[in-house]
Design a protein around this motif. Sequence first.
Motif, PDB file in Angstrom:
ATOM      1  N   MET A  63       0.969  -1.060  -0.138  1.00 27.30           N
ATOM      2  CA  MET A  63      -0.211   0.077   0.055  1.00 27.30           C
ATOM      3  C   MET A  63       0.923   1.095   0.134  1.00 27.30           C
ATOM      4  O   MET A  63       2.031   1.376   0.787  1.00 27.30           O
ATOM      5  CB  MET A  63      -0.872   0.011   0.998  1.00 27.30           C
TER       6      MET A  63
ATOM      7  N   SER B 255      -4.156   0.725  -3.241  1.00 26.29           N
ATOM      8  CA  SER B 255      -3.716  -0.426  -3.295  1.00 26.29           C
ATOM      9  C   SER B 255      -4.335  -1.479  -4.465  1.00 26.29           C
ATOM     10  O   SER B 255      -5.287  -1.242  -4.611  1.00 26.29           O
ATOM     11  CB  SER B 255      -4.304  -1.278  -1.875  1.00 26.29           C
TER      12      SER B 255
ATOM     13  N   GLY C  14      -4.146  -5.692   1.730  1.00 26.41           N
ATOM     14  CA  GLY C  14      -2.820  -6.345   1.256  1.00 26.41           C
ATOM     15  C   GLY C  14      -2.009  -6.691   2.677  1.00 26.41           C
ATOM     16  O   GLY C  14      -0.822  -6.634   2.815  1.00 26.41           O
TER      17      GLY C  14
END
Length: 203
Positions: free
Chosen positions: A1, A15, A94
């Motif tokens: 990110m 992201s 993520g």
Amino acid sequence: MTITWLGHSCFLLESGGFRVLLDPFRDVPGLADVEAEADAVYCSHGHFDHAYTDRVRLTSGRENPFTVTEIPTFHDGQGGALRGENTVRRFEAGGVSVVHLGDLGHQLTPEQVQAVSPCDVLLLPVGGTYTVDSGEARAVAEAVGPRVIVPMHYRLGDMGFDVLTTLEDFLSQYPRDMVVRYPGSSLTLTPDMPRQVAVLRLA
């Protein structure tokens, strides 16, 4: 990110190509009104310096990879009596979590701390007057325990409202080797990023 600071309390979180815009502003001294393109926009409260969406171009059709948790808080230390409500948001994508405190005006309760945890990156107002001040901001950060603190909502030179305290007022509370000054406005988060206060710089 990737996190990009656009000034004041405004950030872009990215992201997987999805762009989330947080707290776009207008009429902040020393800064041009925010004009941006994003897939989603979130505002912590309705004030002009946190909810200026007129020049935000929203795209559509992509699935939002962020899990978003909203935590009701207040814009002051008197239960909202002075400035109303404020929404804290936790974004996760993520395997990385980012918490944006908006214009938080008080210490978080144990329940609120639990709701924002775990937190890798804390976007923290530090300028006082309208939010927690520099000392109160450090107490909030210690309660949350992020790996990375990104200060926001402060005065720096001719940037920011003159009633806010400076960035240095906040940074002076930390060891010099903990403060990392980045050459630009973006920060890419990695799993092994050390504990730090990350100072982002506008172009």
